[in-house]
Design an enzyme around this catalytic site. Sequence first.
Site, PDB file in Angstrom:
ATOM      1  CG  ASN A  41      49.195  88.711  77.610  1.00  0.00           C
ATOM      2  OD1 ASN A  41      48.532  88.661  78.650  1.00  0.00           O
ATOM      3  ND2 ASN A  41      49.173  89.758  76.786  1.00  0.00           N
ATOM      4  CD1 TRP A  42      47.911  82.375  79.453  1.00  0.00           C
ATOM      5  CD2 TRP A  42      47.015  81.798  81.426  1.00  0.00           C
ATOM      6  NE1 TRP A  42      48.433  81.147  79.821  1.00  0.00           N
ATOM      7  CE2 TRP A  42      47.896  80.772  81.027  1.00  0.00           C
ATOM      8  CE3 TRP A  42      46.335  81.659  82.641  1.00  0.00           C
ATOM      9  CZ2 TRP A  42      48.121  79.622  81.793  1.00  0.00           C
ATOM     10  CZ3 TRP A  42      46.560  80.522  83.413  1.00  0.00           C
ATOM     11  CH2 TRP A  42      47.441  79.515  82.985  1.00  0.00           C
ATOM     12  CE  LYS A  43      46.482  89.390  74.519  1.00  0.00           C
ATOM     13  NZ  LYS A  43      46.265  89.975  73.212  1.00  0.00           N
ATOM     14  CG  HIS A  83      49.898  94.067  75.832  1.00  0.00           C
ATOM     15  ND1 HIS A  83      48.779  94.365  75.089  1.00  0.00           N
ATOM     16  CD2 HIS A  83      50.320  92.853  75.405  1.00  0.00           C
ATOM     17  CE1 HIS A  83      48.536  93.358  74.256  1.00  0.00           C
ATOM     18  NE2 HIS A  83      49.459  92.421  74.433  1.00  0.00           N
ATOM     19  CD  GLU A 100      53.013  91.578  72.085  1.00  0.00           C
ATOM     20  OE1 GLU A 100      52.767  90.365  72.037  1.00  0.00           O
ATOM     21  OE2 GLU A 100      52.350  92.371  72.778  1.00  0.00           O
TER      22      GLU A 100
HETATM   23  P1  PGA Z   1      48.181  87.079  70.067  1.00  0.00           P
HETATM   24  O1  PGA Z   1      48.486  88.143  71.254  1.00  0.00           O
HETATM   25  O2  PGA Z   1      49.244  86.027  70.143  1.00  0.00           O
HETATM   26  O3  PGA Z   1      46.811  86.576  70.362  1.00  0.00           O
HETATM   27  O4  PGA Z   1      48.272  87.853  68.782  1.00  0.00           O
HETATM   28  C1  PGA Z   1      49.790  88.509  71.580  1.00  0.00           C
HETATM   29  C2  PGA Z   1      49.800  89.515  72.703  1.00  0.00           C
HETATM   30  O5  PGA Z   1      48.873  90.322  72.805  1.00  0.00           O
HETATM   31  O6  PGA Z   1      50.739  89.534  73.523  1.00  0.00           O
END
Ligand code: PGA
Length: 264
Positions: A8-10, A97, A173
């Site tokens: 997930n590159w956000k 998310h 998550e």
């Molecule tokens: P992170 O993020 O691996 O940087 O904790 C995970 C996500 O938000 O899917």
Amino acid sequence: MQAWVIGNWKQNPATLQAAKTLLADINTELKSADLAACRLMVVPSLVHVSSLQQQETAIAIGVQDISAHSAETGAFTGDCSAAQVRDAGATWVLVGHSERRQYYGEDEATLYQKIKNALSQQLGVIFCVGETKEQYDSEQTFSVLASQLTVIEQLLAESNEESLAERLIIAYEPVWAIGTGKVPTVEEVASTHTHIKAVIQGYAGAEAALGEPCVLYGGSVNAANAAQFAQADSVNGALVGGAALQADSFFAIAAAFSTAKSNS
Ligand code: PGA
């Protein structure tokens, strides 16, 4: 079940050129290794999807959001529909998310609508669930998950989707583990995943539509800790944020899952 490792590159990277380079680097790693037991997906910024999908790759491409209002077209300024996403070449979408829940106030009704729209356009869905630190500390994790998962119950009750097995992934998550470097123990993750699977399998129609649900762990997964999560049978892969922004660490996570799952 084959594992999934999803990056997930956000809202990263800053430029299309950097996004292309990151995907090219992952492709290069992929050519020199055997990831027989693990599938890969990257979830870049929507604005980069069309260009990235032209890069030859065996990696699936997803998006981080779609419109809840319309699956196709309409007067919804700023929104992008499931049909447009599909047309741009993406095949999956992240829904639920914690950053969307927190910063955009997305509730269960909105998330349900997004999932319906995605499935109507043949997109797969990665549905994210997880508890906050306060909920974890007060031992409410299972009840929070039960309420978040009712979206799936509703989907199974109202949908005439014949098979969701290849089109629905659950990502557990814990909100307090995302981007913090803090992780639950493997035992905690394994038992929460077993619980999530049991909750979903208890819904009417789940067995026929889904079989055993695919449940990924996400939250501070990195090259150093991936192997321990991968060894847990109930962990079917990882949703990775920060460590997915470097080809070598993303690839090390994928390799850890492929190795563990081909041995199990
Ligand atoms: P992170 O993020 O691996 O940087 O904790 C995970 C996500 O938000 O899917």
